[in-house]
Design a protein around this motif. Structure first.
Motif, PDB file in Angstrom:
ATOM      1  N   GLY A  50      -2.308  12.465  17.319  1.00 40.10           N
ATOM      2  CA  GLY A  50      -1.873  11.922  18.918  1.00 40.10           C
ATOM      3  C   GLY A  50      -3.119  12.521  19.700  1.00 40.10           C
ATOM      4  O   GLY A  50      -3.408  13.888  19.348  1.00 40.10           O
ATOM      5  N   SER A  51      -3.720  11.923  20.647  1.00 36.43           N
ATOM      6  CA  SER A  51      -4.882  12.443  21.500  1.00 36.43           C
ATOM      7  C   SER A  51      -4.844  11.722  22.766  1.00 36.43           C
ATOM      8  O   SER A  51      -4.191  10.750  23.103  1.00 36.43           O
ATOM      9  N   ASN A  52      -5.579  12.201  23.488  1.00 37.65           N
ATOM     10  CA  ASN A  52      -6.160  11.576  24.934  1.00 37.65           C
ATOM     11  C   ASN A  52      -6.989  10.152  24.889  1.00 37.65           C
ATOM     12  O   ASN A  52      -8.060  10.171  25.173  1.00 37.65           O
ATOM     13  N   ARG A  53      -6.604   9.206  24.097  1.00 32.02           N
ATOM     14  CA  ARG A  53      -7.166   8.012  23.988  1.00 32.02           C
ATOM     15  C   ARG A  53      -6.132   7.092  24.219  1.00 32.02           C
ATOM     16  O   ARG A  53      -5.176   7.138  24.416  1.00 32.02           O
ATOM     17  N   SER A  54      -6.838   5.582  24.607  1.00 41.05           N
ATOM     18  CA  SER A  54      -5.934   4.765  24.830  1.00 41.05           C
ATOM     19  C   SER A  54      -5.745   3.506  23.941  1.00 41.05           C
ATOM     20  O   SER A  54      -5.079   2.513  24.245  1.00 41.05           O
ATOM     21  N   ASN A  55      -6.348   3.700  22.497  1.00 44.65           N
ATOM     22  CA  ASN A  55      -6.066   2.632  21.594  1.00 44.65           C
ATOM     23  C   ASN A  55      -5.832   3.523  20.197  1.00 44.65           C
ATOM     24  O   ASN A  55      -5.982   4.712  20.215  1.00 44.65           O
ATOM     25  N   VAL A  56      -5.708   2.572  19.164  1.00 41.19           N
ATOM     26  CA  VAL A  56      -5.644   3.147  17.971  1.00 41.19           C
ATOM     27  C   VAL A  56      -6.760   3.099  16.892  1.00 41.19           C
ATOM     28  O   VAL A  56      -7.225   1.789  16.983  1.00 41.19           O
ATOM     29  N   ALA A  57      -7.252   4.101  16.193  1.00 36.63           N
ATOM     30  CA  ALA A  57      -8.172   4.056  15.505  1.00 36.63           C
ATOM     31  C   ALA A  57      -7.576   4.010  13.867  1.00 36.63           C
ATOM     32  O   ALA A  57      -6.929   5.015  13.669  1.00 36.63           O
ATOM     33  N   LEU A  58      -7.851   2.989  13.334  1.00 41.76           N
ATOM     34  CA  LEU A  58      -7.235   3.040  11.826  1.00 41.76           C
ATOM     35  C   LEU A  58      -8.404   3.205  10.955  1.00 41.76           C
ATOM     36  O   LEU A  58      -9.088   2.076  10.920  1.00 41.76           O
ATOM     37  N   LYS A  59      -8.263   3.858   9.813  1.00 44.15           N
ATOM     38  CA  LYS A  59      -9.103   4.029   8.829  1.00 44.15           C
ATOM     39  C   LYS A  59      -8.222   4.103   7.469  1.00 44.15           C
ATOM     40  O   LYS A  59      -7.434   4.860   7.286  1.00 44.15           O
ATOM     41  N   VAL A  60      -8.492   3.127   6.423  1.00 42.47           N
ATOM     42  CA  VAL A  60      -7.890   2.981   5.260  1.00 42.47           C
ATOM     43  C   VAL A  60      -9.019   3.188   4.141  1.00 42.47           C
ATOM     44  O   VAL A  60     -10.062   2.419   4.175  1.00 42.47           O
ATOM     45  N   TYR A  61      -8.640   3.933   3.188  1.00 42.94           N
ATOM     46  CA  TYR A  61      -9.596   3.799   2.064  1.00 42.94           C
ATOM     47  C   TYR A  61      -8.744   3.990   0.835  1.00 42.94           C
ATOM     48  O   TYR A  61      -7.777   4.638   0.602  1.00 42.94           O
ATOM     49  N   ARG A  62      -8.671   3.056  -0.029  1.00 40.71           N
ATOM     50  CA  ARG A  62      -7.908   2.816  -1.522  1.00 40.71           C
ATOM     51  C   ARG A  62      -8.937   2.329  -2.551  1.00 40.71           C
ATOM     52  O   ARG A  62      -9.644   1.513  -2.269  1.00 40.71           O
ATOM     53  N   LYS A  63      -8.845   3.105  -3.545  1.00 40.48           N
ATOM     54  CA  LYS A  63      -9.690   2.788  -4.761  1.00 40.48           C
ATOM     55  C   LYS A  63      -8.645   2.922  -5.839  1.00 40.48           C
ATOM     56  O   LYS A  63      -8.156   4.267  -6.289  1.00 40.48           O
ATOM     57  N   ILE A  64      -8.753   1.918  -7.008  1.00 39.45           N
ATOM     58  CA  ILE A  64      -7.906   2.113  -7.941  1.00 39.45           C
ATOM     59  C   ILE A  64      -8.937   1.938  -9.082  1.00 39.45           C
ATOM     60  O   ILE A  64      -9.877   0.971  -9.342  1.00 39.45           O
ATOM     61  N   THR A  65      -8.990   2.888 -10.088  1.00 40.53           N
ATOM     62  CA  THR A  65      -9.634   3.221 -11.100  1.00 40.53           C
ATOM     63  C   THR A  65      -8.935   3.102 -12.433  1.00 40.53           C
ATOM     64  O   THR A  65      -8.019   4.041 -12.629  1.00 40.53           O
ATOM     65  N   THR A  66      -9.390   2.226 -13.314  1.00 46.48           N
ATOM     66  CA  THR A  66      -8.373   1.942 -14.597  1.00 46.48           C
ATOM     67  C   THR A  66      -9.513   2.114 -15.845  1.00 46.48           C
ATOM     68  O   THR A  66     -10.705   1.875 -15.628  1.00 46.48           O
ATOM     69  N   LYS A  67      -8.809   2.586 -16.862  1.00 44.57           N
ATOM     70  CA  LYS A  67      -9.632   2.788 -18.142  1.00 44.57           C
ATOM     71  C   LYS A  67      -8.850   2.317 -19.271  1.00 44.57           C
ATOM     72  O   LYS A  67      -7.821   3.040 -19.442  1.00 44.57           O
ATOM     73  N   GLY A  68      -9.092   1.535 -20.082  1.00 44.02           N
ATOM     74  CA  GLY A  68      -8.335   0.840 -20.920  1.00 44.02           C
ATOM     75  C   GLY A  68      -8.108  -0.315 -20.960  1.00 44.02           C
ATOM     76  O   GLY A  68      -9.207  -1.173 -20.678  1.00 44.02           O
ATOM     77  N   VAL A  69      -7.040  -1.003 -21.216  1.00 44.65           N
ATOM     78  CA  VAL A  69      -6.927  -2.320 -21.025  1.00 44.65           C
ATOM     79  C   VAL A  69      -5.802  -2.772 -19.891  1.00 44.65           C
ATOM     80  O   VAL A  69      -4.774  -2.112 -19.621  1.00 44.65           O
ATOM     81  N   SER A  70      -6.412  -3.934 -19.083  1.00 48.51           N
ATOM     82  CA  SER A  70      -5.606  -4.115 -17.842  1.00 48.51           C
ATOM     83  C   SER A  70      -5.425  -5.630 -17.889  1.00 48.51           C
ATOM     84  O   SER A  70      -6.456  -6.118 -18.318  1.00 48.51           O
ATOM     85  N   TRP A  71      -4.462  -6.358 -17.432  1.00 47.52           N
ATOM     86  CA  TRP A  71      -4.482  -7.603 -17.339  1.00 47.52           C
ATOM     87  C   TRP A  71      -3.445  -8.006 -16.143  1.00 47.52           C
ATOM     88  O   TRP A  71      -2.769  -6.890 -15.349  1.00 47.52           O
ATOM     89  N   ILE A 110      -4.760   7.148   4.522  1.00 50.81           N
ATOM     90  CA  ILE A 110      -4.756   6.312   5.830  1.00 50.81           C
ATOM     91  C   ILE A 110      -4.784   7.188   6.882  1.00 50.81           C
ATOM     92  O   ILE A 110      -4.106   8.313   7.068  1.00 50.81           O
ATOM     93  N   ASP A 111      -5.934   7.101   7.824  1.00 49.55           N
ATOM     94  CA  ASP A 111      -6.004   8.034   8.965  1.00 49.55           C
ATOM     95  C   ASP A 111      -5.700   7.284  10.173  1.00 49.55           C
ATOM     96  O   ASP A 111      -6.611   6.106  10.421  1.00 49.55           O
ATOM     97  N   ILE A 112      -4.923   7.673  11.155  1.00 45.48           N
ATOM     98  CA  ILE A 112      -4.530   6.834  12.230  1.00 45.48           C
ATOM     99  C   ILE A 112      -4.758   7.752  13.386  1.00 45.48           C
ATOM    100  O   ILE A 112      -3.851   9.055  13.611  1.00 45.48           O
ATOM    101  N   ASP A 113      -5.506   7.645  14.475  1.00 47.25           N
ATOM    102  CA  ASP A 113      -5.799   8.056  15.586  1.00 47.25           C
ATOM    103  C   ASP A 113      -4.877   7.374  16.796  1.00 47.25           C
ATOM    104  O   ASP A 113      -5.450   6.154  17.213  1.00 47.25           O
ATOM    105  N   VAL A 114      -3.987   7.998  17.455  1.00 46.59           N
ATOM    106  CA  VAL A 114      -3.162   7.087  18.413  1.00 46.59           C
ATOM    107  C   VAL A 114      -3.176   8.038  19.931  1.00 46.59           C
ATOM    108  O   VAL A 114      -3.461   9.146  19.869  1.00 46.59           O
TER     109      VAL A 114
END
Length: 285
Positions: A50-71, A110-114
Motif C-alpha cells: 500500500g502507498s499514496n497512490r490512486s489506482n492499482v498497478a499489477l505485474k504478473v510473471y509466470r514461466k513454466i519450463t519442462t524437460k522430458g515428455v509433456s502432453w 505477482i506484484d501489486i501496488d495499491v
C-alpha cells in the motif's frame, strides 16, 4: 515403417526435449480508495504494497519450463474485473489436462501496488504472501503457504488456513484465526478482540489488552504463548493434559486440576483459554 513409427512418437509425445511457456501482465486498474481487492491464485509468490497512490498497478510473471515428455494443452491467464469500485483478480485456465514425465520448473510472481485504504480478500492454494502497509480489512483463506504482514493498520483481520505459517507485526481492532497446523506469530499488536482456534500448531501472540476487551484462544495439540504488553484483566483457563507457566504480576484466584483463574492488574479485559494437550505460557511486562 520407420517413418510411421516416428510419426506415432511425434503424435504421442509432442514435446520430447525442452519447452517454455511464459506469461506476462503489466497494467494499471482503477479502484475506489476504500474498495476491496479480491485475489484468487495458486502457487504464486505474491507481494502487495500500500502507498499514496490512486489506482492499482499489477505485474504478473509466470514461466513454466519442462524437460522430458509433456502432453496436453492448457492455457493460463490472469483475469481482472472491476465491479462497483472493487477489483477482482483471478487465474483462468482452459484446455485439456497438462502432464509431464520429466522435469518441471515454475516461476510465478505477482506484484501489486495499491492505495493505502483498500481492503484485501485473498483466496490461495499454495501461495506465499508479503503484505505491507494496508489500512483496510484483510481476509485470508489459504491451504498451504507462508504469510508475512507488516504495518497493516486496519481494524479487522480474518485468517483461515490449513497448514500455513503466518507472521504479523502490528495490528489492532479484531482478529479471527482458524488454523489446523502451522504457526501464528504476532508481534507488537494492540487488539481489542481476538478469537483464535488452532488444532495442531503454535500460537505466539504479543498484544496489549484493551479495557473491556475480549480474547479467546483454543488449541487441541499445540502451544500457546501470550505476552501482554500493557493492560490487565481476568484470565480463565481450562486445561486437560496441559502445562501452564506464567511470568509477571499475576495473582492466582483459583486453581484445580482442570481450571485456573488469574488476575492481572486492575483491568477489565476477559481472556479465555481452552486447551487439551498443549503448553500455555502467559507473560506480562
Amino acid at each position: 515403417m520407420k517413418s510411421l513409427a516416428y510419426s506415432m512418437i511425434a503424435l504421442l509425445f509432442p514435446f520430447v526435449l525442452q519447452a517454455q511457456d511464459e506469461y506476462k501482465l503489466n497494467k494499471e486498474y482503477e479502484i475506489n480508495l476504500n474498495g476491496t481487492l479480491s485475489l484468487n491464485t495458486n502457487d504464486a509468490n505474491v507481494k502487495i504494497t500500500g502507498s499514496n497512490r490512486s489506482n492499482v498497478a499489477l505485474k504478473v510473471y509466470r514461466k513454466i519450463t519442462t524437460k522430458g515428455v509433456s502432453w496436453g494443452d492448457k492455457s493460463f491467464s490472469i483475469e481482472v474485473e472491476q465491479k462497483n469500485g472493487n477489483l477482482d483478480i483471478y487465474e483462468k485456465s482452459e484446455g485439456s489436462h497438462f502432464s509431464v514425465a520429466g522435469y518441471v520448473r515454475e516461476e510465478y510472481t505477482i506484484d501489486i501496488d495499491v492505495p493505502l485504504g483498500i481492503s484485501l480478500d485473498i483466496n490461495g492454494d499454495d501461495d506465499d504472501y508479503l503484505i505491507n502497509n494496508i489500512k483496510g480489512s484483510i481476509a485470508l483463506k489459504l491451504d498451504d503457504g507462508d504469510v508475512e504482514l507488516n504495518n497493516c493498520g486496519g481494524s479487522s483481520f480474518d485468517f483461515n488456513a490449513d497448514d500455513a505459517d503466518i507472521s504479523m507485526r502490528g495490528g489492532s481492532g479484531s482478529i479471527k484465526i482458524r488454523q489446523d497446523e502451522g504457526e501464528v506469530n504476532i508481534k507488537n499488536a494492540a487488539f481489542s478482540e481476538i478469537d483464535a482456534t488452532m488444532d495442531d500448531g503454535d500460537m505466539v501472540i504479543e498484544t496489549s489488552l484493551a479495557s473491556d476487551g475480549s480474547y479467546y484462544f483454543k488449541a487441541d495439540d499445540g502451544d500457546i504463548v501470550l505476552s501482554v504488553l500493557s493492560g490487565g484483566g481476568n484470565f480463565l483457563i481450562d486445561h486437560d493434559d496441559s502445562r501452564l507457566y506464567t511470568s509477571g504480576n499475576f495473582t492466582m484466584m483459583k486453581k484445580d486440576d482442570n481450571h485456573t483463574e488469574l488476575k492481572l492488574g486492575d483491568g477489565s479485559a476477559l481472556v479465555k483459554i481452552r486447551v487439551d494437550d498443549a503448553s500455555i505460557r502467559i507473560n506480562s511486562n
